[in-house]
Design a protein around this motif. Structure first.
Motif, PDB file in Angstrom:
ATOM      1  N   LEU A 219       0.820  -1.210   0.000  1.00 45.51           N
ATOM      2  CA  LEU A 219       0.000   0.000   0.000  1.00 45.51           C
ATOM      3  C   LEU A 219       0.853   1.259   0.000  1.00 45.51           C
ATOM      4  O   LEU A 219       0.347   2.361  -0.131  1.00 45.51           O
ATOM      5  N   LYS A 220       2.169   1.090   0.200  1.00 47.52           N
ATOM      6  CA  LYS A 220       3.057   2.235   0.038  1.00 47.52           C
ATOM      7  C   LYS A 220       3.383   2.432  -1.437  1.00 47.52           C
ATOM      8  O   LYS A 220       4.118   3.341  -1.800  1.00 47.52           O
TER       9      LYS A 220
ATOM     10  N   GLN B  85       0.042   1.239  -8.552  1.00 47.45           N
ATOM     11  CA  GLN B  85       1.279   1.468  -7.804  1.00 47.45           C
ATOM     12  C   GLN B  85       1.675   2.931  -7.785  1.00 47.45           C
ATOM     13  O   GLN B  85       2.323   3.407  -6.859  1.00 47.45           O
ATOM     14  N   ARG B  88      -0.835   4.503  -4.991  1.00 50.30           N
ATOM     15  CA  ARG B  88      -0.574   4.087  -3.613  1.00 50.30           C
ATOM     16  C   ARG B  88       0.699   4.730  -3.082  1.00 50.30           C
ATOM     17  O   ARG B  88       1.737   4.672  -3.722  1.00 50.30           O
ATOM     18  N   GLY B  89       0.594   5.288  -1.904  1.00 48.90           N
ATOM     19  CA  GLY B  89       1.783   5.814  -1.256  1.00 48.90           C
ATOM     20  C   GLY B  89       2.203   7.164  -1.810  1.00 48.90           C
ATOM     21  O   GLY B  89       2.956   7.885  -1.173  1.00 48.90           O
ATOM     22  N   VAL B 116      10.021   4.682   0.250  1.00 46.82           N
ATOM     23  CA  VAL B 116       8.885   5.375  -0.353  1.00 46.82           C
ATOM     24  C   VAL B 116       9.360   6.622  -1.094  1.00 46.82           C
ATOM     25  O   VAL B 116       8.896   6.927  -2.196  1.00 46.82           O
ATOM     26  N   HIS B 120       8.778   7.117  -4.970  1.00 47.03           N
ATOM     27  CA  HIS B 120       7.769   8.047  -5.469  1.00 47.03           C
ATOM     28  C   HIS B 120       8.299   9.436  -5.788  1.00 47.03           C
ATOM     29  O   HIS B 120       7.697  10.163  -6.556  1.00 47.03           O
ATOM     30  N   THR B 167       5.863   8.379   7.063  1.00 45.22           N
ATOM     31  CA  THR B 167       5.932   7.736   5.750  1.00 45.22           C
ATOM     32  C   THR B 167       4.740   8.145   4.896  1.00 45.22           C
ATOM     33  O   THR B 167       4.877   8.431   3.709  1.00 45.22           O
TER      34      THR B 167
END
Lengths: 315, 524, 276
Positions: A219-220, B85, B88-89, B116, B120, B167
Motif C-alpha cells: 500500500l506504500k 502502484q 498508492r503511497g 517510499v 515516489h 511515511t
C-alpha cells in the motif's frame, strides 16, 4: 545476543554430550555379548577370557567403567576396535569427514531446490503449480531413503548407466569421479528434506505474504519485485535456518542408510558394521561423535539465527 | 469545492461458499480539499473493506458490484497494476491500526521511510536519507537520525506510529486514509498521536478519511461523519449534528453507548464492610536464573479494599500491573503481602479455600479463551453450581439472568458471538453467588454497543444480588460512569485512589490528570 | 465422534487417507485369507516370473507370489508400526504432561534432558537399542517406541502448556477445582486433539523406520514377508526383476502417505472454530 546467553548455550552442548554419553554407555553395557568372547572367539580358554576381562576392567563396577571410558574419551581415546584392533577414534573421525562431505553436499542441493520450490508454490498459492508441488512433497516425505536409493540405483545406474552405482572415491584423488560417486547418495538423502523444507518455506512465505507489513509495503506503492525481494524473502527464509537445523538429525539418520546402500565408508556405515559385529568401542565412539555433531550444528544454527534476526533479544 | 475523493454508489460483494455476501451497498462519500471525513462503524460494518477498495487492495473473492471511486479526476477502478502502484503511497497515503505489525521487523526504520521517497519522489539514497530525516522531524520525533538506524522492536509503539505517519505524509499525498490509528496504542500515546495529526493537518491541508469504531473519537477529529452499518451509510453530517440529533435509530444507539463520565449509571452508595482487600500485594513472574537479571515485579505493594456492593475501578495502561493484581487476588499468581476477605488474612494462594473461591469470582478479557471449546454451555455453567452448592436445574435461570435463551445450554462456545460468550462467562461467575466479581477488561474486545449492553447487564445483576465489582479497564470515561471509587495504577504501583467524583480534583496525581486529559469527552 | 468422522471425511485428505487405511486394515485382518496364493510357497519354475495372469505382481527369486507376500506382509508391518507409535506416544505423553504440570525447575530439568536425548538421531537410537536387545520385529518395535518418546514428550508438553495458559483453565483454578478435574476435564480434551494428529503423522514415520530397520537386517527376519525386508532381499535381483522391489516399495510409500493424509485431515476436522 549477550555473552551470558552464549555461555549458557555452550554449556548446554557440554551437558547434551554428557547425557548422550551416559545413554550410549548404558545401552551398550546391556549388550548381551561378552566383550572378551567377542575379542578372543568362542573357543578361548576360561583363563584367557578371565585375563582379558581383567585387562579391560570388565569386572569393575559399571560407574567406574563409565568414568574410565569418559575420561579417556575426553582425551580423544575411545579404545581399540574389537574387530580390527585399531584405535577407533581416528577411524571414526576419518569416516566422519566423508559423511560430513556427503551431508554438506546434500544440504546445499536441498536448499538449492527446496527454497525456490517453496517460494514458487507460495506465490502460486492455491493454483495448479502449488497443488502439484504439494502433492509431490507429500509423496516425497512418505518414501524412506532405502526405497529412493534402490529406485534411483535401478533407474540411473543400472538402466540408464549415467552414474556409477556404488563406492567411494576421495575428492583429493579425482574430484569429478568423486562427485559422480556421491551424486546418487546426495540426491537420495535430499529427497525427504526437499519435500519437508519446501513445505516449510511455502507456509512461512505465505504467512509473511499475509502479514500486515507486507500489505503495508504494497500500500506504500512499492513495486511487487521490491515487495518480494526486499520485504518478504528475508522474513520468510529466517525460520528456515531452524527447520534445517532440526532436519540435520534426520539427515544423519538418512546418512546411515545411504552409506550402507552405496558402500560409502562414512560414519554411518562404520556404525552399522560395528553394530553387526558387536564392536563395542566402535559403537560407543560412533554414536557419541554423531550426537556431538548434531548438538554442535544445532547450536551453530541457533547462533546464526540470533545474529540474523534482530527481533530476538537473548538475555 | 472540488472533491479529492468521491465514492459514488459503490457496492462490493464477497463470494463465499454459501453464496455472495454484500459488504458495501451503495456507499456515497465525498471528501473535499483539506477536509477530514470520519467513517464510523462496528466490526463487520464494512469500513475496512471500503479502505481496501480505495487502495485497490481487495481480496481475491471480492466482486465490485457497481459505483465509482474517483481520486480527483482519476477513475481508481479503471487503473491497471502500474497505475495502482503510482497512486498508492504517492497520491493516497495510509496509516495503519497497529504500527508494530505494519512495519517490517527486519528492516531499519529509516529504510522503511526512505524506500517510499526513492520510489515516489525519485530521490537518490543520500537525498532520501535527508528527506526521511526531515519527515521524521516533522512528526516531532526526537533524534530522528538515531531512530532511523533502529529496528522496529527497538522503538516504542508511539514512535513506530509516528514513523508510519511520517511515511504517509512524506510524499505529500492528496489523501490519507487513517485506519484506527490509535486503537493499538495506550491512551496517552494515542492522544498525542491525535494532537500530532491535528497539527500536521494544519500545516499540510491534507484531506483524510478517518476510519474508526469510536464515534466519540471521530467526532473530535472529523469535519463530517458518516455512520456505516452493515455496508450502508445510515447517517451523515457534522459531528455536532450526528451527536446531538442523530436521525437514525442505529446512530442513536451508538451515541447512547459512547461512555461519558458526566452520565453516571450508578446512584447508590456502597456498604461499609470490606469484602476483599489487598494488603501490600506484590506479584512477580519468573524467577532468578543463571546469568540473567531478575524480572521486575508486575505489581508492587498495592493496598486497596473493596466494600460491600462497591464498584471499584482500576485504570492504567498496558503493563501497569492491573491484570496482575487480579491474578494475585484470585490466587492465579503467587504473591507477596496478603489478601483479606471475610475477616481472614491469606498470605498465599494455597490458603484460599472453597468459601473464598466461591465469594471471589473473575471474568476475563477474551471470551474466546475463557470458555473451554470442548464443553457445551450447560456443562460450563454446571461446574460452579456443583462446586458451590447449586443445582444444575438453575442453568436456565442463570442463562435468563444474562439474557440468553435457555436452549443455549446445548451449544458450544464457537457457535456464539463475542458478546454472547462474555455473557456466559458472567453467568458462570454469578453461578457461585459471589460477593465480589473481578472484571478484567471484560469489554475491551467488544463493540461499543455490545459493551453498553454488557455494562447494563452487570449493573442489573448488581442491583439484584448486591455484588461488588473490581472493574479493571483502560477506559477512564467508562469507569467514571459506574465506579464509586477509582484506583489508578502506573508501572506496577498504585499511584492514586479516590472517589470517582473527585477524580478530576486538583489534588489528583499528575498521572491521573494526564489520563483524564488524554480521554476527552465527546463533542455534544 | 460421528460428528468428527463426518468432518474428517469432508476434507479431501481425510477422505482419501481414510479410504486407503480402510483398505490396509482389511489387508491386516484378512490379507492371508484373501491372498491368491500361499506367500511361502516356493516354485523354482516360476522364478522371476514377470507380472501376468499367473502372478499378478510377478514372482520373486524363489518363485513366491509377490502380491500374496505383499498382502500377507501388511500384517508384519503396519500393526507393529502402530504399536511402536502408540507406546512412544503414551510414554511421551506421560512425561510431557508431567513436565508441564510440575512446571518450574522440574519442567526445565526434564526438558533439558529430553533435548539432550534428541541429539541422537531417531534411527541411530533405534539401531543402538536393537544392537543390544537383539534383532527381530518386537525389539525393533520397542526401539522405535523409545526413539519416539522424547519427541512426543516435547509435543505433548508444548500443547499442554499452551492449554494451561488458556483462560478457561485459569477460570477453573480460580473457582477452586481440584487438579484432577482440571487435568482430566478441562485440559485433556483440548490436549488430545493435537497429540492425536501428531501421533497419526508419526505412524507414517514409524512405518518407514520399521521398514528401514528390516531393510538393514535388524528388524523382521527372513522369510517373513515384511515389506522392508522384501526390498532388501530383492535388491540383488534388480536386473532380472525390478517388480519384486517396486511392489513392496510402493506399499510402504502408500501406507506412509495414507497416515500422513489422515493426520492432516484430522488436524482440520479437530478444529472446532472452523465452522459456525
Amino acid at each position: 545476543m549477550s555473552a551470558g546467553w552464549l555461555i549458557r548455550r555452550l554449556l548446554l552442548v557440554v551437558y547434551t554430550v554428557l547425557v548422550v554419553s551416559v545413554l550410549v554407555f548404558a545401552i551398550t553395557q546391556v549388550l548381551p555379548a561378552d566383550a572378551a568372547v567377542t575379542l578372543l572367539g568362542e573357543n578361548a580358554t576360561p583363563e584367557a577370557l578371565a585375563a582379558v576381562r581383567d585387562r579391560l576392567g570388565l569386572n569393575d563396577p559399571v560407574w567406574l567403567q563409565y568414568w574410565r571410558w569418559l575420561t579417556h574419551a575426553v582425551a580423544g581415546d575411545f579404545g581399540l576396535s574389537m574387530r580390527t584392533g585399531q584405535p577407533v577414534a581416528p577411524m571414526m573421525l576419518v569416516a566422519l569427514s566423508r559423511s560430513l562431505l556427503l551431508a554438506l553436499l546434500s544440504i546445499l542441493l536441498m536448499l538449492a531446490i527446496a527454497v525456490p520450490l517453496g517460494l514458487w508454490a507460495a506465490l502460486r498459492q492455491g493454483r495448479a503449480a502449488d497443488l502439484l508441488t504439494g502433492l509431490v512433497s507429500y509423496i516425497g516425505v512418505s518414501v524412506p531413503e532405502f526405497v529412493t536409493a534402490t529406485v534411483l540405483l535401478m533407474l540411473l545406474a543400472d538402466w540408464l548407466q549415467w552414474l556409477p552405482a556404488t563406492g567411494y572415491v576421495p575428492p583429493s584423488e579425482d574430484l569429478w569421479d568423486s562427485l559422480a560417486h556421491l551424486a546418487l547418495p546426495v540426491i537420495t538423502v535430499s529427497v525427504i528434506m526437499v519435500a519437508h523444507v519446501s513445505r516449510m518455506v511455502r507456509s512461512e512465505t505465505i504467512d509473511v505474504l499475509h502479514s500486515d507489513y507486507i500489505r503495508a509495503a504494497r500500500l506504500k506503492g512499492l513495486p511487487e519485485r521490491a515487495v518480494l525481494l526486499h520485504h518478504t524473502l528475508r522474513n520468510a527464509l529466517l525460520p528456515v535456518i531452524t527447520i534445517v537445523a532440526l532436519d540435520v538429525g534426520y539427515l544423519l539418520g538418512g546418512i546411515i542408510v545411504v552409506e550402507e546402500i552405496f558402500a560409502i565408508p562414512g560414519i554411518g556405515r562404520q556404525l552399522i558394521v560395528a553394530i553387526t559385529a558387536r564392536d563395542l568401542p566402535a559403537i560407543q565412539a560412533g554414536a557419541l561423535i554423531m550426537a556431538m555433531t548434531y548438538a554442535i550444528v544445532s547450536t551453530l544454527a541457533d547462533i546464526a539465527y540470533a545474529l540474523l534476526d534482530r527481533r530476538i533479544r537473548y538475555d | 469545492m472540488s472533491a479529492v475523493l468521491s465514492v459514488e454508489a459503490y457496492s462490493l460483494d464477497y463470494r463465499l461458499r454459501q453464496g455472495t455476501a454484500r459488504v458495501l451497498d451503495g456507499v456515497n462519500i465525498t471528501i473535499g480539499r483539506g477536509e477530514v471525513v470520519g467513517l464510523v462503524g462496528e466490526s463487520g460494518s464494512g469500513k475496512s473493506s471500503l479502505a481496501w477498495a480505495i487502495m485497490r487492495h481487495l481480496p481475491r473473492n471480492a466482486v465490485e458490484a457497481g459505483g465509482a471511486l474517483r481520486l480527483g479526476g482519476l477513475d481508481l477502478r479503471g487503473l491497471d497494476a502500474a497505475g495502482v502502484q503510482a497512486v498508492r503511497g504517492r497520491r493516497i497515503g495510509m496509516v495503519f491500526q497497529d504500527p508494530s505489525t505494519a512495519l517490517n521487523p527486519t528492516l531499519r526504520l529509516g529504510e522503511q521511510v526512505m524506500e517510499v521517497l526513492i520510489r515516489h519522489r525519485g530521490l537518490t539514497r543520500p537525498e532520501a536519507r535527508d528527506a526521511a530525516e526531515a519527515a521524521l522531524t516533522e512528526v516531532e520525533l526526537r533524534d530522528p537520525a538515531a531512530l532511523m538506524r533502529r529496528y522496529p522492536h527497538e522503538a516504542s509503539g508511539g514512535e513506530k506510529q509516528r514513523v508510519v505517519i511520517a511515511t504517509a505524509f512524506a510524499t505529500q499525498p492528496e489523501l490519507i486514509l487513517f485506519d484506527e490509528p490509535t486503537t493499538a496504542l495506550d491512551v496517552i500515546t494515542g492522544a498525542r498521536i491525535l494532537e500530532l495529526f491535528a497539527r500536521l493537518r494544519e500545516h499540510t491541508g491534507v484531506a483524510a478519511l478517518y476510519i474508526s469504531h469510536d464515534l466519540g473519537l471521530v467526532s473530535r477529529v472529523a469535519d463530517r461523519v458518516s455512520v456505516l452499518r452493515r455496508g450502508r451509510i445510515v447517517e451523515e453530517g457534522t459531528p455536532a449534528q450526528v451527536f446531538r440529533a442523530p436521525a437514525h435509530d442505529y446512530t442513536r444507539g451508538l451515541v447512547a453507548a459512547v461512555p461519558r463520565p458526566e452520565r453516571r449509571l450508578v446512584a447508590d452508595a456502597p456498604g461499609s464492610a470490606t469484602v476483599l482487600a489487598a494488603d501490600a500485594l506484590s506479584v512477580r513472574y519468573g524467577r532468578r536464573r543463571l546469568f540473567r537479571p531478575p524480572p521486575p515485579p508486575a505489581t508492587e505493594a498495592v493496598t486497596l479494599a473493596v466494600r460491600e456492593g462497591e464498584i471499584l475501578g482500576v485504570v492504567g495502561e498496558s503493563g501497569s500491573g492491573k491484570s496482575s493484581l487480579a491474578r494475585g487476588l484470585t490466587g492465579l499468581a503467587s504473591f507477596g503481602g496478603a489478601v483479606q476477605a471475610a475477616g481472614r488474612r491469606l498470605d498465599r494462594p494455597g490458603a484460599m479455600d472453597r468459601a473464598y473461591r466461591r465469594a471471589v469470582q473473575i471474568v476475563f478479557q477474551h471470551p474466546d479463551s475463557s470458555l473451554n471449546p470442548r464443553m457445551r454451555i450447560g456443562e460450563i455453567l454446571s461446574r460452579p453450581l456443583r462446586l458451590h452448592g447449586g443445582a444444575t436445574t438453575e442453568i436456565p435461570a442463570l442463562l435468563e439472568q444474562v439474557r440468553l435463551p435457555p436452549d443455549y445450554a446445548r451449544k458450544y462456545p464457537h457457535q456464539l458471538s463475542g458478546g454472547e460468550k462474555q455473557r456466559v462467562a458472567i453467568a458462570r461467575a454469578f453461578a457461585a453467588r459471589p460477593s465480589i466479581v473481578i472484571c478484567d477488561e471484560i469489554t475491551a474486545s467488544l463493540d461499543v454497543s455490545v459493551q453498553a449492553q454488557v455494562i447494563e447487564l452487570l449493573l442489573a445483576l448488581r442491583r439484584q444480588h448486591g455484588t461488588a465489582y473490581l472493574f479493571i479497564t483502560h477506559d477512564l470515561n467508562l469507569i467514571r460512569q459506574i465506579a464509586h471509587r477509582i484506583a489508578v495504577m502506573q508501572r506496577g504501583r498504585l499511584v492514586d485512589l479516590r472517589e470517582a467524583a473527585a477524580i478530576d480534583a486538583p489534588d489528583a496525581h499528575p498521572y491521573t490528570r494526564a489520563l483524564i486529559a488524554a480521554s476527552p469527552t465527546p463533542v455534544g | 465422534m460421528t460428528d468428527l468422522l463426518r468432518r474428517l471425511l469432508r476434507t479431501p485428505q481425510g477422505a482419501i487417507g481414510s479410504a486407503l487405511l480402510l483398505l490396509l486394515l482389511l489387508l491386516c485382518i484378512a490379507g492371508p485369507a484373501l491372498a491368491p496364493r500361499d506367500p511361502e510357497a516356493i516354485d523354482f519354475l516360476g522364478r522371476f516370473r514377470p507380472p501376468g495372469a499367473e502372478n499378478w505382481l510377478g514372482a520373486d527369486q524363489l518363485g513366491r507370489d509377490v502380491l500374496s507376500r505383499l498382502m500377507t506382509g501388511a500384517r508384519a508391518t503396519i500393526p507393529l508400526a502402530l504399536l511402536a507409535t502408540l507406546l512412544g506416544t503414551l510414554a511421551g505423553a506421560v512425561i510431557g504432561t508431567l513436565s508441564a504440570y510440575l512446571g518450574g525447575r522440574w519442567d526445565e530439568a526434564i526438558m533439558r534432558n529430553i533435548d539432550a536425548v534428541m541429539a541422537i538421531p531417531g534411527l541411530l537410537l533405534a539401531l543402538l537399542l536393537v544392537s543390544s536387545l537383539g534383532k527381530g520385529s518386537l525389539n525393533a518395535t520397542l526401539a522405535i517406541a523409545v526413539a519416539f518418546t522424547p519427541g512426543m514428550a516435547r509435543v505433548t508438553r508444548s500443547v499442554a502448556l499452551n492449554v494451561r495458559a488458556q483462560d478457561y483453565v485459569k477460570a477453573a483454578l480460580a473457582r477452586g477445582e481440584g487438579s484432577l478435574f482440571i487435568v482430566l476435564r478441562e485440559m485433556l480434551p483440548n490436549v488430545v486433539g493435537p497429540v492425536v494428529v501428531e501421533t497419526t503423522i508419526r505412524v507414517a514415520f514409524a512405518v518407514m523406520l520399521f521398514a528401514t530397520m528390516s531393510f538393514l537386517g535388524l528388524g523382521a527376519q527372513p522369510p517373513a514377508p515384511e515389506w522392508g525386508l522384501m526390498v532388501a532381499e530383492a535388491r540383488r535381483f534388480v536386473h532380472q526383476a525390478p517388480w519384486i522391489i517396486l511392489a513392496p516399495a510402493l506399499a510402504i510409500a502408500v501406507t506412509a502417505i495414507a497416515f500422513n493424509l489422515l493426520g492432516d485431515g484430522l488436524r482440520d476436522a479437530l478444529n472446532p472454530r472452523d465452522e459456525r
